[in-house]
Design an enzyme around this catalytic site. Structure first.
Site, PDB file in Angstrom:
ATOM      1  N   TYR A 144       0.856  -1.188   0.000  1.00  0.00           N
ATOM      2  CA  TYR A 144       0.000   0.000   0.000  1.00  0.00           C
ATOM      3  C   TYR A 144       0.885   1.228   0.000  1.00  0.00           C
ATOM      4  O   TYR A 144       1.820   1.329   0.802  1.00  0.00           O
ATOM      5  CB  TYR A 144      -0.890  -0.003   1.244  1.00  0.00           C
ATOM      6  CG  TYR A 144      -1.815   1.186   1.371  1.00  0.00           C
ATOM      7  CD1 TYR A 144      -1.680   2.091   2.427  1.00  0.00           C
ATOM      8  CD2 TYR A 144      -2.838   1.422   0.453  1.00  0.00           C
ATOM      9  CE1 TYR A 144      -2.534   3.185   2.552  1.00  0.00           C
ATOM     10  CE2 TYR A 144      -3.700   2.510   0.573  1.00  0.00           C
ATOM     11  CZ  TYR A 144      -3.533   3.389   1.631  1.00  0.00           C
ATOM     12  OH  TYR A 144      -4.376   4.481   1.750  1.00  0.00           O
ATOM     13  N   ASP A 237       9.273   2.858  -0.494  1.00  0.00           N
ATOM     14  CA  ASP A 237       8.239   3.495   0.324  1.00  0.00           C
ATOM     15  C   ASP A 237       8.555   3.153   1.789  1.00  0.00           C
ATOM     16  O   ASP A 237       8.234   2.074   2.268  1.00  0.00           O
ATOM     17  CB  ASP A 237       6.850   2.989  -0.072  1.00  0.00           C
ATOM     18  CG  ASP A 237       5.766   3.644   0.777  1.00  0.00           C
ATOM     19  OD1 ASP A 237       4.583   3.612   0.372  1.00  0.00           O
ATOM     20  OD2 ASP A 237       6.096   4.170   1.866  1.00  0.00           O
ATOM     21  N   LYS A 265       4.656   9.135   8.721  1.00  0.00           N
ATOM     22  CA  LYS A 265       4.470   8.642  10.084  1.00  0.00           C
ATOM     23  C   LYS A 265       5.460   9.242  11.086  1.00  0.00           C
ATOM     24  O   LYS A 265       5.294  10.360  11.539  1.00  0.00           O
ATOM     25  CB  LYS A 265       4.477   7.122  10.073  1.00  0.00           C
ATOM     26  CG  LYS A 265       3.286   6.562   9.228  1.00  0.00           C
ATOM     27  CD  LYS A 265       3.182   5.074   9.281  1.00  0.00           C
ATOM     28  CE  LYS A 265       2.212   4.534   8.257  1.00  0.00           C
ATOM     29  NZ  LYS A 265       0.798   4.653   8.646  1.00  0.00           N
TER      30      LYS A 265
HETATM   31  P1  KE4 Z   1      -1.030   8.231   4.538  1.00  0.00           P
HETATM   32  O1  KE4 Z   1      -1.569   8.871   3.279  1.00  0.00           O
HETATM   33  O2  KE4 Z   1      -2.079   7.386   5.260  1.00  0.00           O
HETATM   34  O3  KE4 Z   1      -0.321   9.207   5.457  1.00  0.00           O
HETATM   35  O4  KE4 Z   1       0.153   7.216   4.084  1.00  0.00           O
HETATM   36  C1  KE4 Z   1      -0.137   6.226   3.139  1.00  0.00           C
HETATM   37  C2  KE4 Z   1       0.860   5.095   3.261  1.00  0.00           C
HETATM   38  C3  KE4 Z   1       1.899   5.020   2.342  1.00  0.00           C
HETATM   39  N1  KE4 Z   1       2.814   4.031   2.402  1.00  0.00           N
HETATM   40  C4  KE4 Z   1       2.752   3.077   3.363  1.00  0.00           C
HETATM   41  C5  KE4 Z   1       3.791   1.989   3.388  1.00  0.00           C
HETATM   42  C6  KE4 Z   1       1.716   3.109   4.334  1.00  0.00           C
HETATM   43  O5  KE4 Z   1       1.663   2.128   5.276  1.00  0.00           O
HETATM   44  C7  KE4 Z   1       0.759   4.132   4.293  1.00  0.00           C
HETATM   45  C8  KE4 Z   1      -0.384   4.217   5.289  1.00  0.00           C
HETATM   46  N2  KE4 Z   1      -0.453   3.152   6.257  1.00  0.00           N
HETATM   47  C9  KE4 Z   1      -1.750   2.841   6.763  1.00  0.00           C
HETATM   48  C10 KE4 Z   1      -1.633   1.664   7.756  1.00  0.00           C
HETATM   49  N3  KE4 Z   1      -1.055   0.507   7.206  1.00  0.00           N
HETATM   50  C11 KE4 Z   1      -2.405   4.013   7.390  1.00  0.00           C
HETATM   51  C12 KE4 Z   1      -3.611   3.704   8.257  1.00  0.00           C
HETATM   52  C13 KE4 Z   1      -4.873   4.230   7.642  1.00  0.00           C
HETATM   53  O6  KE4 Z   1      -5.025   4.132   6.402  1.00  0.00           O
HETATM   54  O7  KE4 Z   1      -5.706   4.729   8.433  1.00  0.00           O
END
Ligand code: KE4
Length: 424
Positions: A144, A237, A265
């Site tokens: 993701y 990523d 994060k």
């Molecule tokens: P955000 O747009 O949510 O800040 O980041 C996206 C993203 C990008 N790359 C990786 C490897 C990520 O894990 C994420 C977002 N992680 C999720 C949890 N696995 C966020 C939790 C959520 O969607 O509420």
């Protein structure tokens, strides 16, 4: 507040927020229950609006590596807020944060801040397309990289066929620019790079969004060589792995340098901040230094930068030793519980997943074969025992420096009871 009060909050939430939440995983639908509304965090614990306490293994999905309401982070944010919250102009504190990122990541000379990992990944892909004058992106099934159209793509039928939309609203033409291949599959990567002019290959260097699935031995080195030979930008990523699996992320841990790095994060310490980064020559293509447009009202926000700096400040060498020791304690405890049960345990520094699976999980196909009903029951049973696991099988348990041997041991005790309840 009685249960009714919690329902009142949830009823009100559903009236004004889709599913009652601002991000789907919080709804706890994957574990068959209603969302828990949090009142506050204290170190390694969450307290919900009914006053129930939980040992927290989500830690806001990674940012809170120092734990909730870390005193240094809170005071840094308060001090910054006293001077104002945002200026839409340059500040020294965002320069300081970028300097701290550059000092940590081997493949990074320049940084552009964003407000979310989605924005950072989307912008890194745009830069890679500009640098290579190509369009196709390769990603791994189960990885993701945020919810930008091109990255919400489901794998096509074949190993390297162009993808179909992963969500309504994603134009097929956008999805068709993405090729999705199985994680840890060298042949599929070779085929994708041979059959398409690929701008970028995006990878979570330690997959964590299908549950934790580390790269096979040598796989990242293989990706580095294969993309270099193909003239493709390798994008790590590191939104989850950055500042967590090592001070300089996975690129330090594995000694493999990507062309571009996406972070998030921890960089914002729990406030909205993320970034994409890379060598000066590439990053100076980004406006206004270069011709690749990218922008953001709150990019590099001073409060988020203050929280990020205070968080990085707490991550010295001793911190990573302790994070590793706590991770091993939790994972070893799960291994003991898995000995005679259909469970698999995966880990990386600061990350653990307990898979409800008879066989080791090496890719997304293995992960989706997990017994998600048993996992859901396990999570509900853990919440009943005051432990807050990630409410989805395809996520990681996030270890923080606020956890202790005692909180790990209490978690393992609850897990033993929960597994007896679920698996008999
Ligand atoms: P955000 O747009 O949510 O800040 O980041 C996206 C993203 C990008 N790359 C990786 C490897 C990520 O894990 C994420 C977002 N992680 C999720 C949890 N696995 C966020 C939790 C959520 O969607 O509420």
């Amino acid at each position: 507040m009685g249960g009714g009060a919690l329902l009142t909050v949830y009823d009100r939430a559903r009236a004004v927020l889709p599913g009652g939440v601002n991000s789907p995983v919080r709804a706890m639908r994957q574990i068959g229950r209603e969302p828990i509304f949090i009142d506050r965090g204290e170190g390694a614990e969450l307290v919900d609006v009914e006053g129930n306490r939980y040992i927290d293994w989500v830690c806001s999905w990674g940012p809170l590596i120092l734990g909730h309401a870390d005193p240094a982070v809170i005071s840094a944010v308060i001090e910054a807020a006293k001077r104002g919250t945002s200026y839409g102009a340059a500040t020294a504190i965002e320069v300081q944060l970028a300097e701290q990122v550059v000092a940590r990541f081997p493949a990074v000379e320049m940084v552009r801040m964003t407000s979310s990992g989605t924005e950072a990944a989307m912008s890194a892909v745009r830069l890679a397309r500009a640098l290579t004058d190509r369009e196709v992106v390769v990603k791994f099934a189960g990885a993701y990289h945020g919810h930008s159209d091109g990255l919400l793509a489901e794998g096509g039928s074949g190993m390297a066929t162009l993808s179909v939309p992963g969500s309504p609203g994603v134009p097929p033409a956008m999805a068709a620019l993405t090729v999705v291949v199985p994680w840890n599959d060298r042949a599929a990567v070779h085929t994708a790079l041979a059959e398409h002019q690929v701008a970028a290959l995006l990878v979570e260097p330690v997959a964590a969004n299908m549950g934790v699935v580390p790269p096979d031995e040598g796989f990242l080195e293989f990706l580095r060589e294969a993309t270099r030979a193909a003239g493709t930008q390798l994008i790590f990523d590191e939104v989850i792995t950055g500042f967590r699996v090592a001070r300089g992320g996975a690129q330090e841990l594995f000694g493999v340098e990507p062309d571009l790095t996406v972070m998030g994060k921890i960089i914002g310490g729990g406030l909205p901040a993320a970034a994409f980064a890379g060598p000066r020559e590439s990053m100076e293509r980004i406006a206004p230094a270069g011709d690749v447009y990218q922008a953001g009202t709150l990019s590099g926000n001073p409060l988020a930068a203050a929280a990020g700096l205070a968080t990085l400040d707490g991550l010295d060498a001793g911190a990573y030793e302790r994070l590793g020791a706590l991770t091993d304690r939790l994972a070893d405890g799960f291994e003991a519980l898995a000995a005679d049960r259909p469970l698999q345990v995966a880990k990386a520094p600061g990350l653990v997943t307990l898979f409800f699976s008879e066989v080791p999980v090496r890719n997304f196909a293995d992960a989706t074969a997990c017994d998600t009903d048993a996992h859901a029951h396990f999570c509900r049973a853990m919440l009943d025992r005051g432990v807050y696991p990630p409410p989805a099988q395809f996520e990681a348990w996030f270890v923080s420096l606020a956890h202790s041997e005692a909180s790990v041991d209490r978690t393992l005790e609850a897990a033993g009871e929960a597994l007896d309840e679920v698996l008999g």
